[in-house]
Design a protein around this motif. Structure first.
Motif, PDB file in Angstrom:
ATOM      1  N   SER A 117       0.833  -1.205   0.000  1.00 16.37           N
ATOM      2  CA  SER A 117       0.000   0.000   0.000  1.00 16.37           C
ATOM      3  C   SER A 117       0.864   1.250   0.000  1.00 16.37           C
ATOM      4  O   SER A 117       0.642   2.186  -0.777  1.00 16.37           O
ATOM      5  CB  SER A 117      -0.917   0.010   1.231  1.00 16.37           C
ATOM      6  OG  SER A 117      -1.870  -1.018   1.164  1.00 16.37           O
ATOM      7  N   ILE A 118       1.864   1.271   0.875  1.00 21.15           N
ATOM      8  CA  ILE A 118       2.727   2.449   1.015  1.00 21.15           C
ATOM      9  C   ILE A 118       3.733   2.543  -0.124  1.00 21.15           C
ATOM     10  O   ILE A 118       3.932   3.619  -0.711  1.00 21.15           O
ATOM     11  CB  ILE A 118       3.468   2.410   2.369  1.00 21.15           C
ATOM     12  CG1 ILE A 118       2.461   2.497   3.518  1.00 21.15           C
ATOM     13  CG2 ILE A 118       4.489   3.537   2.465  1.00 21.15           C
ATOM     14  CD1 ILE A 118       3.079   2.273   4.891  1.00 21.15           C
ATOM     15  N   ALA A 119       4.351   1.419  -0.477  1.00 21.96           N
ATOM     16  CA  ALA A 119       5.456   1.438  -1.439  1.00 21.96           C
ATOM     17  C   ALA A 119       5.000   1.455  -2.893  1.00 21.96           C
ATOM     18  O   ALA A 119       5.730   1.936  -3.764  1.00 21.96           O
ATOM     19  CB  ALA A 119       6.366   0.230  -1.205  1.00 21.96           C
ATOM     20  N   VAL A 120       3.784   0.942  -3.164  1.00 17.77           N
ATOM     21  CA  VAL A 120       3.333   0.805  -4.551  1.00 17.77           C
ATOM     22  C   VAL A 120       2.092   1.644  -4.838  1.00 17.77           C
ATOM     23  O   VAL A 120       2.092   2.488  -5.745  1.00 17.77           O
ATOM     24  CB  VAL A 120       3.059  -0.679  -4.894  1.00 17.77           C
ATOM     25  CG1 VAL A 120       2.591  -0.810  -6.341  1.00 17.77           C
ATOM     26  CG2 VAL A 120       4.297  -1.524  -4.661  1.00 17.77           C
ATOM     27  N   PHE A 121       1.020   1.428  -4.074  1.00 19.29           N
ATOM     28  CA  PHE A 121      -0.262   2.050  -4.406  1.00 19.29           C
ATOM     29  C   PHE A 121      -0.244   3.576  -4.330  1.00 19.29           C
ATOM     30  O   PHE A 121      -0.712   4.258  -5.253  1.00 19.29           O
ATOM     31  CB  PHE A 121      -1.357   1.510  -3.488  1.00 19.29           C
ATOM     32  CG  PHE A 121      -1.861   0.144  -3.861  1.00 19.29           C
ATOM     33  CD1 PHE A 121      -1.457  -0.476  -5.024  1.00 19.29           C
ATOM     34  CD2 PHE A 121      -2.750  -0.530  -3.042  1.00 19.29           C
ATOM     35  CE1 PHE A 121      -1.919  -1.737  -5.382  1.00 19.29           C
ATOM     36  CE2 PHE A 121      -3.226  -1.789  -3.371  1.00 19.29           C
ATOM     37  CZ  PHE A 121      -2.814  -2.392  -4.537  1.00 19.29           C
ATOM     38  N   ILE A 122       0.263   4.120  -3.236  1.00 21.10           N
ATOM     39  CA  ILE A 122       0.222   5.580  -3.064  1.00 21.10           C
ATOM     40  C   ILE A 122       1.039   6.298  -4.130  1.00 21.10           C
ATOM     41  O   ILE A 122       0.514   7.180  -4.830  1.00 21.10           O
ATOM     42  CB  ILE A 122       0.684   5.973  -1.644  1.00 21.10           C
ATOM     43  CG1 ILE A 122      -0.279   5.426  -0.585  1.00 21.10           C
ATOM     44  CG2 ILE A 122       0.802   7.489  -1.524  1.00 21.10           C
ATOM     45  CD1 ILE A 122      -1.680   5.989  -0.661  1.00 21.10           C
ATOM     46  N   PRO A 123       2.329   5.966  -4.328  1.00 19.63           N
ATOM     47  CA  PRO A 123       3.085   6.693  -5.358  1.00 19.63           C
ATOM     48  C   PRO A 123       2.561   6.463  -6.768  1.00 19.63           C
ATOM     49  O   PRO A 123       2.487   7.404  -7.569  1.00 19.63           O
ATOM     50  CB  PRO A 123       4.524   6.169  -5.193  1.00 19.63           C
ATOM     51  CG  PRO A 123       4.410   4.907  -4.423  1.00 19.63           C
ATOM     52  CD  PRO A 123       3.197   5.041  -3.556  1.00 19.63           C
ATOM     53  N   LEU A 124       2.162   5.227  -7.089  1.00 20.08           N
ATOM     54  CA  LEU A 124       1.661   4.939  -8.432  1.00 20.08           C
ATOM     55  C   LEU A 124       0.357   5.682  -8.697  1.00 20.08           C
ATOM     56  O   LEU A 124       0.162   6.256  -9.782  1.00 20.08           O
ATOM     57  CB  LEU A 124       1.457   3.429  -8.587  1.00 20.08           C
ATOM     58  CG  LEU A 124       1.184   2.903  -9.998  1.00 20.08           C
ATOM     59  CD1 LEU A 124       2.355   3.190 -10.918  1.00 20.08           C
ATOM     60  CD2 LEU A 124       0.904   1.399  -9.959  1.00 20.08           C
ATOM     61  N   GLY A 125      -0.548   5.697  -7.716  1.00 19.27           N
ATOM     62  CA  GLY A 125      -1.815   6.408  -7.874  1.00 19.27           C
ATOM     63  C   GLY A 125      -1.623   7.901  -8.039  1.00 19.27           C
ATOM     64  O   GLY A 125      -2.236   8.526  -8.913  1.00 19.27           O
ATOM     65  N   LEU A 126      -0.764   8.505  -7.217  1.00 20.93           N
ATOM     66  CA  LEU A 126      -0.516   9.944  -7.307  1.00 20.93           C
ATOM     67  C   LEU A 126       0.089  10.314  -8.658  1.00 20.93           C
ATOM     68  O   LEU A 126      -0.320  11.313  -9.278  1.00 20.93           O
ATOM     69  CB  LEU A 126       0.408  10.385  -6.171  1.00 20.93           C
ATOM     70  CG  LEU A 126      -0.210  10.422  -4.765  1.00 20.93           C
ATOM     71  CD1 LEU A 126       0.859  10.724  -3.723  1.00 20.93           C
ATOM     72  CD2 LEU A 126      -1.333  11.458  -4.690  1.00 20.93           C
ATOM     73  N   LEU A 127       1.061   9.534  -9.113  1.00 20.12           N
ATOM     74  CA  LEU A 127       1.703   9.820 -10.396  1.00 20.12           C
ATOM     75  C   LEU A 127       0.706   9.708 -11.545  1.00 20.12           C
ATOM     76  O   LEU A 127       0.669  10.553 -12.444  1.00 20.12           O
ATOM     77  CB  LEU A 127       2.867   8.856 -10.618  1.00 20.12           C
ATOM     78  CG  LEU A 127       4.135   9.117  -9.812  1.00 20.12           C
ATOM     79  CD1 LEU A 127       5.110   7.949  -9.967  1.00 20.12           C
ATOM     80  CD2 LEU A 127       4.800  10.422 -10.250  1.00 20.12           C
ATOM     81  N   PHE A 128      -0.140   8.666 -11.510  1.00 19.90           N
ATOM     82  CA  PHE A 128      -1.098   8.452 -12.593  1.00 19.90           C
ATOM     83  C   PHE A 128      -2.137   9.559 -12.625  1.00 19.90           C
ATOM     84  O   PHE A 128      -2.405  10.143 -13.694  1.00 19.90           O
ATOM     85  CB  PHE A 128      -1.775   7.092 -12.419  1.00 19.90           C
ATOM     86  CG  PHE A 128      -2.862   6.834 -13.432  1.00 19.90           C
ATOM     87  CD1 PHE A 128      -2.562   6.722 -14.773  1.00 19.90           C
ATOM     88  CD2 PHE A 128      -4.188   6.698 -13.024  1.00 19.90           C
ATOM     89  CE1 PHE A 128      -3.563   6.485 -15.716  1.00 19.90           C
ATOM     90  CE2 PHE A 128      -5.183   6.458 -13.951  1.00 19.90           C
ATOM     91  CZ  PHE A 128      -4.875   6.348 -15.298  1.00 19.90           C
TER      92      PHE A 128
END
Length: 254
Positions: A175-186
Motif C-alpha cells: 500500500s505504502i510502497a506501490v499504491f500511493i506513489p503509483l496512484g498519485l503519479l497516474f
C-alpha cells in the motif's frame, strides 16, 4: 462495439470459469491468489509489449497503466492473502474479520469474512475492473481511473488500520510502497495531459470509497447480522465492478 465483442466474450468466459462451479471452486478458494501471482508476468509482458499506435508505454498510455495497476494489485494480493511479511498464509482474512468484529461487538474469533468472500471480493472489484479497464482503454478512461482508485482507497484503509493499532497489517507494505506513489503519479499525469477531468478523478475515488463501504457493511450484514444473502452480496459486488464502464462514457466510445 462489434469489434470489441471477441475481447468482451473472453472476459465473460474467463470470469465464468472463476465464478461458475465446474468443480474448481474449492481449488480457487484456496489458491486464487497463487493463480494471480503466476498470471502477473504475463500481464506485465502484455504491458511492456503494448503499443497504442506510436504511443510508447508510460503514464499517459491508459491501456498500459490499466495493466500496470492490475499487476500492482496482484502483488498486493500476494502480501494480503498468500504470504505476508511475517510469513503467514491467508493472513488478511483473520485481520479483517477481527477488525469488523471489533466494530460490531462480535464474539472473539467470530468469522465475519469467509474465504469465499475473499475470492469474490478480489476477483470482482479488482480483477474484473482490471479486465474491463484494459478492454475500454484508451477510448474510455474512467474504468482505469476507478482501478487506480481501488488501489488508492485500499491503501489508505491499510494505513489507517496500521495507525489505529500501531502495527503491521497484511498488505500495508505494498500500500505504502506501490499504491500511493503509483496512484498519485497516474492521477497527476492524466489531469496534466487532459485525459480526464477533476470531476472524473473525484468520481472514481468516490466510487471506490462507496465500493469499500458496501464491501465492509455487506460482510457485516451477511456474516454477522444475517440480513443479506450471499447471492445478493456477490451480485452487488459484480454490479459495482461493471458500473465504471457505464459512467462518464464519452460519445462514440463504444
Amino acid at each position: 462495439m462489434t469489434r470489441d465483442l471477441p475481447a468482451l466474450s473472453l472476459i465473460i468466459l474467463a470470469f465464468a470459469f472463476l465464478w461458475v462451479p465446474f468443480g474448481q471452486t474449492d481449488f480457487l478458494i484456496a489458491h486464487w491468489m497463487k493463480v494471480g501471482t503466476f498470471m502477473a508476468p504475463f500481464l506485465l509482458f502484455a504491458a511492456l509489449s503494448y503499443r497504442g499506435g506510436d504511443e510508447a508505454p508510460g503514464l499517459s498510455n491508459v491501456k498500459w497503466m490499466a495493466l500496470i495497476f492490475w499487476v500492482a494489485y496482484v502483488a498486493h494480493q500476494f502480501e494480503e492473502h498468500w504470504i505476508d511479511l511475517y510469513g503467514r498464509i491467508y493472513a488478511f482474512q483473520g485481520y479483517l474479520s477481527g477488525v469488523l468484529g471489533s466494530l460490531v461487538g462480535a464474539d472473539e474469533g467470530a468469522t465475519l469474512v469467509t474465504r469465499e468472500d475473499i475470492l469474490l471480493i478480489n476477483t470482482g472489484p479488482v480483477w474484473l475492473v482490471g479486465a474491463l479497464s484494459v478492454w475500454c482503454a484508451p477510448r474510455h478512461v474512467f474504468p482505469t481511473l476507478c482501478l487506480a482508485a481501488i488501489a488508492f482507497v485500499n491503501a489508505f484503509s491499510h494505513i489507517a488500520g496500521g495507525l489505529r493499532y500501531m502495527s503491521y497489517n497484511p498488505g500495508l507494505l505494498t500500500s505504502i510502497a506501490v499504491f500511493i506513489p503509483l496512484g498519485l503519479l497516474f492521477y497527476r499525469r492524466v489531469l496534466a495531459d487532459g485525459l480526464a477531468s477533476r470531476t472524473e478523478v473525484f468520481a472514481a475515488i468516490g466510487w471506490s470509497a462507496g465500493a469499500h463501504v458496501f464491501l465492509f457493511t455487506g460482510l457485516i450484514a451477511k456474516n454477522h447480522a444475517g440480513a443479506l444473502s450471499a447471492e445478493l452480496y456477490y451480485a452487488g459486488l459484480i454490479l459495482l465492478s461493471i458500473l465504471p464502464v457505464i459512467m462518464f462514457r464519452k460519445q462514440g466510445s463504444a
